[in-house]
Design a protein around this motif. Structure first.
Motif, PDB file in Angstrom:
ATOM      1  N   UNK A 164     104.068  61.177  -6.257  1.00 30.70           N
ATOM      2  CA  UNK A 164     105.471  60.956  -6.655  1.00 30.70           C
ATOM      3  C   UNK A 164     106.444  61.391  -5.567  1.00 30.70           C
ATOM      4  N   UNK A 165     106.125  62.513  -4.947  1.00 34.54           N
ATOM      5  CA  UNK A 165     107.011  62.995  -3.868  1.00 34.54           C
ATOM      6  C   UNK A 165     107.090  61.939  -2.758  1.00 34.54           C
ATOM      7  N   UNK A 166     105.928  61.409  -2.391  1.00 31.84           N
ATOM      8  CA  UNK A 166     105.901  60.398  -1.315  1.00 31.84           C
ATOM      9  C   UNK A 166     106.722  59.180  -1.738  1.00 31.84           C
ATOM     10  N   UNK A 167     106.429  58.702  -2.943  1.00 30.07           N
ATOM     11  CA  UNK A 167     107.079  57.485  -3.423  1.00 30.07           C
ATOM     12  C   UNK A 167     108.598  57.646  -3.503  1.00 30.07           C
TER      13      UNK A 167
ATOM     14  N   UNK B  89     114.294  56.590   6.746  1.00 33.06           N
ATOM     15  CA  UNK B  89     113.352  56.727   7.866  1.00 33.06           C
ATOM     16  C   UNK B  89     111.923  56.821   7.308  1.00 33.06           C
ATOM     17  N   UNK B  90     110.904  56.594   8.165  1.00 36.65           N
ATOM     18  CA  UNK B  90     109.521  56.646   7.665  1.00 36.65           C
ATOM     19  C   UNK B  90     109.146  58.021   7.112  1.00 36.65           C
ATOM     20  N   UNK B  91     108.143  58.003   6.253  1.00 40.19           N
ATOM     21  CA  UNK B  91     107.668  59.243   5.616  1.00 40.19           C
ATOM     22  C   UNK B  91     106.145  59.319   5.754  1.00 40.19           C
ATOM     23  N   UNK B  92     105.664  60.394   6.353  1.00 35.31           N
ATOM     24  CA  UNK B  92     104.222  60.615   6.457  1.00 35.31           C
ATOM     25  C   UNK B  92     103.845  61.926   5.782  1.00 35.31           C
TER      26      UNK B  92
ATOM     27  N   UNK C 232     100.904  55.223  -2.335  1.00 37.57           N
ATOM     28  CA  UNK C 232     102.334  55.485  -2.457  1.00 37.57           C
ATOM     29  C   UNK C 232     103.112  55.138  -1.189  1.00 37.57           C
ATOM     30  N   UNK C 233     102.445  54.373  -0.334  1.00 41.70           N
ATOM     31  CA  UNK C 233     103.110  53.783   0.830  1.00 41.70           C
ATOM     32  C   UNK C 233     103.588  54.749   1.898  1.00 41.70           C
ATOM     33  N   UNK C 234     102.875  55.829   2.072  1.00 46.87           N
ATOM     34  CA  UNK C 234     103.213  56.706   3.206  1.00 46.87           C
ATOM     35  C   UNK C 234     102.977  55.925   4.492  1.00 46.87           C
ATOM     36  N   UNK C 235     103.696  56.308   5.537  1.00 48.16           N
ATOM     37  CA  UNK C 235     103.585  55.561   6.790  1.00 48.16           C
ATOM     38  C   UNK C 235     102.429  56.036   7.662  1.00 48.16           C
ATOM     39  N   UNK C 236     101.922  57.227   7.401  1.00 53.32           N
ATOM     40  CA  UNK C 236     100.717  57.704   8.100  1.00 53.32           C
ATOM     41  C   UNK C 236     100.190  58.904   7.329  1.00 53.32           C
ATOM     42  N   UNK C 237      98.976  59.311   7.658  1.00 53.40           N
ATOM     43  CA  UNK C 237      98.455  60.565   7.104  1.00 53.40           C
ATOM     44  C   UNK C 237      97.781  61.358   8.231  1.00 53.40           C
TER      45      UNK C 237
ATOM     46  N   UNK D 216      87.388  54.567   7.708  1.00 52.39           N
ATOM     47  CA  UNK D 216      86.899  53.315   7.097  1.00 52.39           C
ATOM     48  C   UNK D 216      87.759  52.884   5.930  1.00 52.39           C
ATOM     49  N   UNK D 217      88.326  53.858   5.212  1.00 50.62           N
ATOM     50  CA  UNK D 217      89.109  53.456   4.038  1.00 50.62           C
ATOM     51  C   UNK D 217      90.604  53.529   4.266  1.00 50.62           C
ATOM     52  N   UNK D 218      91.001  54.009   5.438  1.00 47.48           N
ATOM     53  CA  UNK D 218      92.418  54.266   5.690  1.00 47.48           C
ATOM     54  C   UNK D 218      93.066  53.059   6.378  1.00 47.48           C
ATOM     55  N   UNK D 219      94.059  52.460   5.704  1.00 54.69           N
ATOM     56  CA  UNK D 219      94.743  51.308   6.306  1.00 54.69           C
ATOM     57  C   UNK D 219      95.992  51.710   7.081  1.00 54.69           C
ATOM     58  N   UNK D 220      96.441  52.941   6.854  1.00 55.96           N
ATOM     59  CA  UNK D 220      97.612  53.408   7.599  1.00 55.96           C
ATOM     60  C   UNK D 220      97.115  54.276   8.757  1.00 55.96           C
TER      61      UNK D 220
END
Ligand code: FMN
Length: 296
Positions: free
Chosen positions: A115-118, A126-129, A151-156, A181-185
């Motif tokens: 929720x915080x990320x979203x 600005x982007x949020x990681x 939750x659409x973070x821009x990176x992890x 393998x599972x990370x698209x960001x």
């Protein structure tokens, strides 16, 4: 955002303006502020505002810590003009922080972290990681990464240890292979990077898209470019670093804060032991100059 591949990780009490400036000079592609309390920002605490990036800084993330969603939004909106992206601290293992449900405590409540990320994403421009650990008590990194992505973070960025491990043992680099393998960001790696070569290995062999270096940069800003200084350059940088801190904090506080960084600068020196003893007793810049003169 996060332009380049090798950045300076956030470190409380270390990665202030002077520290970041030096690391940038020696090749850090991006940097982070120290972690800044969202509640303190909302209360207009001067010291917290002083931790925000300065006007000339580029490629810099503002790291926020806290636990209340509304406060995250408010603080995020307050600081967004100061930096290039916001980084949520979901990794700090310190008791004082987790007691309040912040830092790595968020890894025990992934709904809340999500929720915080979203909400931050929806309310700042600005982007949020997010910077996380593998888990709190146990390694649940897949679940964490899924939550962050959903939750659409821009990176992890993952520090490859659990909260329980604090800083002990070895960071589990193998987990980056699984997670990539599972990370698209973009997946950032943190933990036990002590050379430029370590950074390269993590990206070339372990699937990290970028890396951040923390302890390996203390007294070693050269780590970002794989360059070794000679003694004269080392002396110059020590004095430059402390002088920049004096500009920001005044002499007394700067020298106090600089002592632990100085210890990093003496690593590997012939007379490191003696220098460390001497620096414990200094109070002024002139005292520091005298110690630096003795570097061999
Ligand atoms: C003194 C110190 C302060 C730190 N402060 C922060 C912080 O404010 N925010 C954060 O996300 N991580 C913080 N960390 C964790 C580092 O960013 C990094 O993830 C961790 O130290 C592992 O990387 P390393 O082996 O390169 O040090 C801190 C670490 C140290 C040693």
């Amino acid at each position: 955002m996060l332009k380049g591949k090798i950045g300076l990780a956030p470190m409380a009490d270390y990665t202030d303006y002077a520290y970041r400036e030096l690391c940038r000079n020696y090749g850090a592609d991006f940097t982070f502020t120290e972690m800044i309390s969202i509640e303190a920002l909302i209360r207009d605490k001067k010291e917290s505002f002083n931790m925000l990036p300065k006007e000339n800084e580029r490629n810099i993330g503002i790291q926020l810590f806290g636990s209340n969603i509304e406060s995250f939004i408010k603080a995020g909106q307050m600081v967004q003009n100061y930096g290039d992206w916001i980084d949520i601290n979901a990794g700090c293992p310190v008791k004082k922080v987790i007691k309040k449900g912040a830092g790595s405590a968020l890894l025990k409540d992934l709904d809340k972290l999500g929720k915080i990320i979203k909400e931050l994403k929806n309310n700042v421009d600005i982007p949020v990681g997010v910077k996380v650990r593998l888990g709190f008590d146990e390694d649940i990194a897949e679940k964490i990464v899924e939550t962050v992505q959903k939750n659409n973070a821009d990176y992890v960025i993952v520090h490859a240890r659990t909260q329980k491990q604090l800083y002990s043992g070895q960071a589990n680099w193998k987990r980056f292979k699984d997670l990539s393998k599972l990370c698209d960001i973009p997946l950032g790696a943190s933990g036990d990077i002590y050379s430029y070569n370590d950074a390269k290995i993590l990206m070339e062999e372990y699937g990290a898209d970028f890396v951040v270096i923390a302890r390996g940069s203390i007294g070693n800003p050269w780590i970002f470019s794989d360059k070794k200084p000679d003694i004269e350059e080392l002396k110059e940088v020590i004095l430059k670093h402390s002088k920049m801190m004096i500009n920001d904090y005044g002499e007394e506080k700067a020298i106090r804060r600089f002592k632990k960084i100085f210890i990093g600068y003496t690593k590997g020196l012939k007379n490191a032991r003696e220098l460390r003893k001497q620096v414990a007793y200094i109070n002024t810049y002139d005292d520091l100059i005298n110690v630096v003169k003795g570097i061999e």
